[in-house]
Scaffold this motif. Structure first.
Motif: not given
Length: 755
Positions: A375-400
């Motif tokens: 919710r805090e990230l959604e209210g920020s200027s950048g939104g949750t885009s950084r968290l979304v991108e981090f999840n994609k990279s994290w999924q690729g390394t942790r759960f290939p």
């Protein structure tokens, strides 16, 4: 040594008609298979098709006698430990890839003084300038769910939780949803999904005056096939009551605002129970813990865990689970504005957010911390885009992902269903003689069984609310009493004729207005109907016919009460035969009016709007019925409304019943001056006037000469087209027509899918 119950009619792994989930006596047979164990499947000859496998489920239900009352012969097959190989017995894996769903929304009205404010909204001014804009509810969502596990979809309100559940449950129109949803690598047909899955809505949609046991029993009658004996259905219901922890509340009514019933948590478990009575392979739930206290919510999820462990895929949305509930979940998907910000097991949440740079404090609830951060990230200027991108990279390394595993878990859907049935799962309606899954029967029972069960359920629920019928009967009796006292013993004078016309017009229109109380009946049941028909509990035609049958006894009683109250008191003609015709025309009017209002309830979804439409249309029907203006006087461009008026035919029918006798006189020579300025002159003057009139016309008219008979009155009113019995049959036909239109309104308006 593990034991598997098998049927002697099939080689290899066998099928049983007992559910391990529903019968505690069979539970140990499933639990004896270790999680890492498998079921050896060595088939003699070619592998059977899915249709054949499902047909054998029906064969076991039929019993040896064919009537479903005898238990088929079973044998115990001893399997050595070496036969339990591989992983779990042929698991189900529901995979979804790149699910995207967008809707078009109308832009807000841009006023000149609001231009600057609108331009600063999250949408750009360029987007708002268009006639419509597109809102993405799901944005490339991917993941998977396995049997034996609970997949929970989390996120704030408006994040897309319910939309994702609807997408997986095939509740979004085919052309609107992009991406793929597969079960064991095979795309599920809508017909197949309805048979092997169930969907539990967020709202508890139940009949208030049925007990818990009755509610589940009616669900069993719908979802379990006719070949299964009633004793076995009752046994399943009793076992399910124990599994859901509803034993103490089994004889308690569900209740509503005016009737005290079960608690909120118990009601929610009943809602789950009616959809899992046939032990579906896939269970979807839209926020099953919403509105419950922590203890009730935990008990509900505990029940879902047992359902998953019985071999089902459980997918649910949840707003904010407690710490105890989190321990029952196997996989999580966090959504933010339609995008995935985390996907994985609950145990990986601390590591995920720690690597993201926001470690979870030890004493904080993991999901609460995650939702607060989102919710805090959604209210920020950048939104949750950084968290979304981090999840994609994290999924690729942790759960290939293994490219081979994406296609299939290693087992075909046919084999997985075969193994599921062998573990005691019951697939509703799986009794097809055909070889393809697409040819499976859509419904578990034939048409007439559905109609009987629906009629019994509706009658039971209605019988326990006698105050509703009492109010309607009171309204009819009061109306009849008022009419009887106002039009008491009408004579055969010209004034009596006019008063009869007014009585008939008011009486016929009143019967139709009294039927307006049928409007909220379906509107209250609409959500229940849509939930049950969405997954083929019964046919829409069965519901329409049962709805008609249930209404008839009440209409007969009301018609007789109104006819008996008014016919003799008003002094209508015809004797006993005339009374029974009057009763039948009133009954036909009630039938047509009830059907008309029921049809409107299928078209109009709001009670107040429905009442407005009913009152307006019935007023038009009365206006064009022929009472206020004769048919010959109606303008040609409105004459069509005269012929479709529901009031026209009952009105003409009772008029012919009253004035159809050509020998009965209503105006004599002495009465022709009534209702004129000459009506107040003395008898001697009237005699003189009649002699003068006779000389002028060349016809002898005395004070006792019949000038106007009943047939003459009918001609004056323009009632010459149909006989009185034809009016009855036309009115009855209108009732059937509106019932057919009601069916089509349900067929078109209850697709239950988003566009």
């Amino acid at each position: 040594m593990s034991r598997v119950v098998s049927d002697a009619n099939f080689s290899g792994t066998r099928y049983v008609d007992n559910l391990s989930f529903f019968d505690g006596r069979q539970t140990f047979e499933v639990e004896d298979l270790p999680r890492s164990g498998g079921l050896s499947r060595r088939m003699d000859g070619p592998s059977p098709t899915l249709g054949e496998l499902l047909k054998r489920v029906g064969d076991t239900r039929d019993g040896t006698g064919g009537d479903g009352d005898d238990t088929p012969t079973h044998h115990v097959l001893e399997l050595s430990e070496s036969s339990l190989i591989g992983q779990r017995p042929l698991p189900f894996v529901l995979s979804f890839t790149n699910l995207t769903y967008s809707v078009k929304t109308r832009r807000k009205l841009a006023l000149p003084f609001a231009k600057n404010r609108l331009a600063t909204d999250t949408d750009s001014a360029e987007t708002l300038s268009k006639s419509s804009r597109t809102k993405t509810l799901l944005d490339n969502i991917s993941g998977e769910a396995k049997d034996g596990e609970i997949l929970a979809v989390l996120g704030a309100s408006g994040s897309g939780k319910s939309t994702l559940i609807d997408a997986l449950a095939n509740r979004i129109a085919k052309g609107s949803l992009k991406g793929t949803v597969t079960l064991n690598g095979e795309v599920l047909q809508s017909r197949m999904l309805k048979v092997i899955s169930a969907y539990v809505m967020q709202d508890d949609l139940l009949y208030p005056m049925l007990t818990v046991e009755e509610t589940l029993m009616f669900s069993a009658e719908f979802r379990l096939p006719r070949s299964l004996s009633k004793a076995k259905k009752k046994a399943r219901v009793q076992a399910l009551i124990d599994q859901l922890g509803l034993r103490r509340a089994s004889r308690t009514i569900i209740g509503d605002e005016g009737h005290r019933g079960v608690s909120g948590g118990e009601r929610r478990r009943v809602s789950i129970g009616i959809d899992i009575i046939h032990d579906p392979i896939i269970l979807f739930l839209d926020e099953p813990t919403s509105g419950l206290d922590s203890t009730s919510a935990f008990m509900v999820v505990k029940v879902l865990q047992r359902i998953a462990q019985s071999g089902s895929i459980v997918i649910m949305s949840v707003h904010q689970p407690s710490y105890r509930i989190l321990g029952l979940l196997d996989r999580l998907i966090f959504l933010s504005r339609g995008q995935t910000v985390y996907s994985g097991p609950p145990s990986s949440l601390p590591l995920f957010f720690e690597e993201f740079g926001h470690p979870i404090p030890e004493k904080d609830n993991r999901t609460e911390f995650a939702l607060d951060l989102i919710r805090e990230l959604e209210g920020s200027s950048g939104g949750t885009s950084r968290l979304v991108e981090f999840n994609k990279s994290w999924q690729g390394t942790r759960f290939p992902r293994n490219p081979h595993s994406e296609k299939s878990p290693g087992y075909s859907l046919k084999d997985a269903i075969s193994a599921s049935i062998s573990r005691g799962k019951l697939v509703s309606g799986a009794t097809s003689d055909t070889e393809s899954a697409s040819s499976m029967p859509a419904f578990a029972n034939p048409f007439w069984i559905e109609m009987m069960v629906l009629t019994k359920r509706s009658a039971t629920n209605t019988r326990r609310m006698p105050e509703l019928f009492g109010i309607r009967l009171g309204a009819v009796l009061v109306t009849g009493f008022i009419l009887a006292t106002i039009f008491w013993r009408l004579d055969n004078s010209p004034k009596g004729v006019q008063e009869r016309l007014g009585f008939f017009a008011f009486a016929m229109s009143t019967t139709f207005y009294t039927c307006a109380d049928a409007l909220p009946v379906f509107l209250q049941e609409r959500d229940i109907f849509m939930r049950e028909t969405a997954y083929n509990a019964y046919r829409r035609s069965s519901y329409v016919l049962s709805n008609s049958v249930v209404s008839i006894p009440a209409l007969i009683f009301l018609s007789f009460a109104f006819a008996a109250t008014t016919f003799w008191a008003v002094g209508l003609s015809g004797g006993i035969s005339g009374f029974f015709f009057f009763f039948f025309i009133i009954l036909a009017s009630f039938w047509a009016g009830s059907s008309f209002v029921t049809f409107l309830s299928g078209v109009v979804s709001h009670v107040m709007l429905g009442y407005t439409v009913v009152v307006a249309i019935l007023a038009y029907f009365l206006l064009f019925s022929g009472f206020f203006i004769n048919r010959d006087r109606i303008p040609p461009y409105w004459i069509w409304f005269h012929y479709i008026s529901l009031v026209k035919y009952p009105y003409e029918g009772v008029m012919q019943n009253e004035f159809g006798d050509p020998t009965k006189c209503f105006v004599t020579g002495a009465q022709i001056f009534d209702n004129t300025p000459l009506g107040n002159v003395g008898p001697a003057m009237k005699t003189t006037l009649l002699k003068t009139l006779s000389r002028s016309l060349g016809v002898n008219i005395t004070s006792t000469t019949c000038v106007t008979t009943g047939v003459d009155i009918l001609k004056q009113q323009g009632i010459t087209d149909l006989s009185k019995w034809s009016c009855v049959w036309v009115t009855v036909a209108f009732g059937f027509l509106f019932r057919i239109l009601f069916y089509f309104s349900l067929l078109i308006g209850s697709k239950n899918k988003r566009r």
